[in-house]
Structures are given as C-alpha cells and as structure tokens.
Design a protein around this motif. Structure first.
Motif, short mmCIF file in Angstrom:
data_model
loop_
_atom_site.label_atom_id
_atom_site.label_comp_id
_atom_site.label_asym_id
_atom_site.label_seq_id
_atom_site.Cartn_x
_atom_site.Cartn_y
_atom_site.Cartn_z
N ALA A 196 56.75 96.84 61.57
CA ALA A 196 55.74 96.44 60.59
C ALA A 196 55.70 94.94 60.31
O ALA A 196 54.63 94.34 60.25
N LYS A 197 56.88 94.32 60.14
CA LYS A 197 56.89 92.98 59.58
C LYS A 197 57.65 91.96 60.42
O LYS A 197 58.76 92.22 60.88
N VAL A 198 57.06 90.79 60.56
CA VAL A 198 57.72 89.66 61.21
C VAL A 198 58.92 89.22 60.37
O VAL A 198 59.97 88.87 60.90
N SER A 199 58.77 89.27 59.04
CA SER A 199 59.81 88.74 58.15
C SER A 199 61.14 89.43 58.32
O SER A 199 62.19 88.83 58.10
N THR A 200 61.14 90.72 58.75
CA THR A 200 62.40 91.44 58.92
C THR A 200 63.03 91.18 60.29
O THR A 200 64.16 91.58 60.53
N LYS A 201 62.28 90.50 61.18
CA LYS A 201 62.78 90.32 62.55
C LYS A 201 62.79 88.87 63.00
O LYS A 201 62.79 88.57 64.19
N LEU A 202 62.83 87.96 62.02
CA LEU A 202 62.84 86.52 62.35
C LEU A 202 64.07 86.14 63.16
O LEU A 202 63.97 85.46 64.19
N GLU A 203 65.25 86.57 62.69
CA GLU A 203 66.49 86.20 63.38
C GLU A 203 66.55 86.85 64.76
O GLU A 203 67.04 86.26 65.72
N LEU A 204 66.03 88.08 64.84
CA LEU A 204 65.99 88.77 66.12
C LEU A 204 65.13 88.01 67.13
O LEU A 204 65.57 87.71 68.24
N LEU A 205 63.92 87.65 66.72
CA LEU A 205 63.04 86.92 67.62
C LEU A 205 63.61 85.56 67.99
O LEU A 205 63.58 85.15 69.15
N GLY A 206 64.19 84.88 67.01
CA GLY A 206 64.79 83.57 67.27
C GLY A 206 65.90 83.62 68.30
O GLY A 206 66.02 82.74 69.16
N ASN A 207 66.73 84.67 68.24
CA ASN A 207 67.82 84.81 69.20
C ASN A 207 67.31 85.26 70.57
O ASN A 207 67.73 84.73 71.60
N ASP A 232 40.65 87.24 63.00
CA ASP A 232 40.47 88.09 61.83
C ASP A 232 40.97 89.50 62.16
O ASP A 232 40.47 90.13 63.11
N VAL A 233 41.94 90.00 61.41
CA VAL A 233 42.51 91.33 61.68
C VAL A 233 42.04 92.37 60.67
O VAL A 233 42.63 93.45 60.55
N GLY A 234 40.96 92.07 59.95
CA GLY A 234 40.37 93.03 59.02
C GLY A 234 41.34 93.48 57.94
O GLY A 234 42.02 92.66 57.32
N LYS A 235 41.43 94.79 57.76
CA LYS A 235 42.31 95.34 56.72
C LYS A 235 43.67 95.76 57.28
O LYS A 235 44.40 96.53 56.66
N SER A 236 44.01 95.24 58.45
CA SER A 236 45.27 95.61 59.11
C SER A 236 46.48 95.14 58.31
O SER A 236 46.41 94.16 57.57
N LEU A 237 47.58 95.87 58.49
CA LEU A 237 48.86 95.41 57.96
C LEU A 237 49.15 94.05 58.58
O LEU A 237 49.18 93.89 59.80
N CYS A 238 49.34 93.05 57.74
CA CYS A 238 49.52 91.68 58.24
C CYS A 238 50.19 90.84 57.17
O CYS A 238 49.80 90.90 55.99
N GLU A 239 51.19 90.07 57.57
CA GLU A 239 51.85 89.14 56.64
C GLU A 239 51.18 87.76 56.78
O GLU A 239 51.62 86.91 57.55
N HIS A 240 50.12 87.57 56.03
CA HIS A 240 49.37 86.32 56.15
C HIS A 240 50.22 85.10 55.73
O HIS A 240 49.97 83.99 56.20
N ASP A 241 51.22 85.33 54.88
CA ASP A 241 52.08 84.22 54.47
C ASP A 241 53.11 83.86 55.54
O ASP A 241 53.88 82.91 55.37
N MET A 242 53.12 84.62 56.66
CA MET A 242 54.08 84.35 57.73
C MET A 242 53.41 83.76 58.97
O MET A 242 54.05 83.63 60.02
#
Length: 396
Positions: A196-207, A232-242
C-alpha cells in the motif's frame, strides 16, 4: 556471517533449548493455520535423531509480561503433537521449579514445550537474569525462529551468548536462501516490491536499489510513483506527501543503474468490491472519479519480460488489490511465471512478508518458489540491510 548448524554440535544426551515460532492463528481453541508448527518439525526430529532432548521455547501473542490464560501455549499442544508425531509434554512456566522439574522428567525421545516466554517482563527486556534462568535449564541452545530474530529478546538473543548455540533447520534454510538472493546472487537480480505505502518501504527500496538490477513496483505504492511523475491517479490510494521521496528514489535508482518498472496501463474501478465494473486504461488516463486497483495486461507483459531475463528474484508485496477478484490478475500472473521459471531451473526465487505469502498461496504458486519465508518483520528488516540480533548472536 557464519553460524553453526545442528551438524556442528554434539546433541547426544543434551537438553536442547530450542527457540521456535509457533505463534499461530487460533479460533475457538483450535489452530487455523499450522504452517509455522509444521516448519519446525525437521529441527525437532533431527534433534531427537541425534539423541538430544528438545525443550521448546516460544512466545504467543502479546501478554506484555503478565500471565494471560488465553495466551497460554497449552492450546497449541494438540497441533504440535500432530505435526511432530510424538506426544508433547507441557510445563506451566518457562523458568523456575516447574520448568526444571519438567525438564528433569523428560525422557529420551520426548519433547517438552515450556509456557509462553512473554509471560515474564524479562523476555522482551532481554533481562540478563531472565536469560540466565532460561539457560540454566539446558546444555545447548538452538534458534529455529528466524521470524523472531529481529527482536533482541532473552530467548532469541540473550540466551545465545550463554550456551553453545546453533541455527535450527528452518533458520538455516532461511539464512541460506536470503544469502543466495542478496549477499551472493546470480545476476540479473530483480526485486518485486508492492503493497500500500511507500512510507513503510523506504529503507527496503533504498537498500535494494544498491543491490538489484531492476525493481518492479506495484500496488498502492506504484500510484505514488505515478503521481510523482505528474500523473493524475484519481481517487486511488496514494501518498501525495511522499511524491518528493518517490522522485528521490527514482533518481537514486538511475544513478545506480537500477531500472524502476512501473505500470504502463492499469485496471480502474469506481468501487472497491468483488466483481466491480472495471476498465483498463493507460497509466496516465485514470478517470478522476476512479481508483487504480491492479496493473493492466501491457504492464503484466512488461513484468513477464523482466522476470524472464532474471536469474534471482526477491519478492515482497502484491502488485494489486489481490484479495478481491478481479484485481488479483497481475499478482497471480507474475507469481505463476516466477514459479514456472523457478521450476524450470532458470530462477532462484525468494519471497516473504504476510501479504506476499497470502498472495502467492492464493495464486497456487508458493510451493514452486525456491523459498517462501513465513517471517514478516524479520524478512523485511533483512531486506532493508539491517543486522538481526537473533542472527548476530549465533555468529561464530
């Protein structure tokens, strides 16, 4: 990192304190998924075959240092006995007189389960006195709980420093699979990262970006990366602050010569429910009142090409809302292809994480992966490049 296994340690006549993870789901007093229990069977049987007396240490749920009757390990005894093929005895405590008496009464060929280690505050605090009280019960320590190895607890880390220690068969298999996938991989290496979220996988992606040749990004995370490109991703689940973070990840990947694979077409719907009316559109054409719920056929074909060229695959997270058909199509297609490539000897595939295991099981492909880890947090932290206390304590 090097560690001893059961092959490197004399077990004959020894009381073998064996840390296992049998924290399994229960319903109406019955185990509903015995996978974790079944996976410890090879270790317990090997200890018995070598003349050792297995004494099992485990936690159950989160009693937070108090005795909570409904969190007693006694309730897993029937499933444990079935899986091991022997009658397992039980001690009402994991330290003290009750535990010592149960250990003393354990015959050769018998298996003993001690009560929930987390009934004591000293467990999660990794209290030296509590670790010493555990160690006092045995001659040898074996850790077969990779899924708890990211916790520096008394039964996972403290005790390993007090007794001759080794990795159990499940721990050994997990570590060997992960080492092959990331420490000494055959290239090209591809990572599938969803959820769902980039914020929970930042360290994973970085490594991973520093270690793999391509990262396939799916699920709600992909929407954030699309938005970061001005889509534009409409009403999709999206972390716009990320979105700034997503752009930084893409820049880092470019510099590391790691390809980021994002959806080129998507499946959209106005409702998030089974059988919802849906359409396939280009990734940059999501209607403003719709949600992106899966990758489309062109994206699936692109992922198939990437997987076909890979020699090693690490997978964590689904590519869409796999729990609700028809939004499981991309996850199922990629999983089945990875399984087929593995079965053909063309790919080493390692997967893990709760949703990942559920998705691969749902697709019917889990059994053909090289290794599927039942560890959640520990698997993720290993992929993030972190040192796991329970593993480091076994390092020789």
């Amino acid at each position: 990192m090097t560690w001893k296994t059961l092959d490197d340690i004399d077990l004959d006549g020894k009381v073998v304190l064996t840390r296992v993870d049998i924290n399994v789901p229960m319903e109406n007093g019955r185990v509903t998924d015995a996978t974790r229990i079944e996976r410890i069977a090879p270790t317990v049987r090997d200890i018995l075959a070598r003349g050792g007396k297995p004494v099992l240490l485990a936690h159950f749920d989160r009693p937070k240092g108090k005795v909570v009757p409904e969190m007693s390990l006694r309730q897993v005894l029937p499933a444990l006995s079935d899986a091991l093929g022997v009658e397992v005895t039980f001690a009402e405590d994991c330290v003290g007189d009750a535990a010592a008496a149960a250990v003393a009464a354990l015959p050769k060929g018998g298996v003993l389960l001690l009560e929930n280690t987390r009934f004591h505050k000293g467990e999660e605090k990794n209290d030296p006195d509590f670790a010493a009280a555990l160690a006092k019960l045995g001659d040898v320590y074996v850790n077969d709980a990779f899924s708890a190895a990211h916790r520096a607890h008394a039964s996972t880390e403290g005790i390993a420093r007090l007794l001759p220690s080794a990795a159990g068969r499940l721990m050994q298999a997990e570590l060997e699979a992960l080492e092959k996938a990331l420490a000494r991989p055959e290239r090209p290496v591809v990572a599938v990262v969803g959820g769902a979220k980039v914020s929970t996988k930042l360290e994973l992606l970085g490594n991973l970006i520093e270690k793999v040749d391509a990262v396939v990004i799916g699920g709600g995370m992909a929407n954030t990366f699309l938005a970061a490109q001005g889509i534009d991703v409409g009403k999709s689940l999206c972390e716009h602050d990320m979105t700034d973070t997503a752009r930084e990840i893409m820049d880092k990947a470019h510099k590391a010569a790691c390809e980021i694979v994002l959806p080129v077409d998507v499946v959209v719907a106005r409702e998030f429910k089974a059988g919802a009316q849906n359409d396939t559109v280009a990734a940059n054409a999501c209607p403003p009142d719709a949600m992106i719920l899966d990758a489309g056929p062109n994206s699936i074909a692109r992922i198939a090409t990437v997987l076909s060229g890979a020699r090693t695959l690490v997978w964590n997270g689904p590519l869409g809302a796999f729990e609700i058909p028809p939004f499981n199509v991309a996850t199922d297609a990629a999983a089945r292809q990875a399984a087929a490539l593995t079965k053909a000897g063309r790919l080493l595939s390692v997967a893990g994480g709760g949703d990942t295991v559920a998705a691969l099981n749902a697709s019917g492909s889990a059994s053909d992966f090289t290794y599927v880890s039942t560890a959640g947090g520990a698997f993720l932290e290993w992929l993030e490049g972190k040192t796991l206390p329970g593993v480091a304590a076994l390092d020789q």
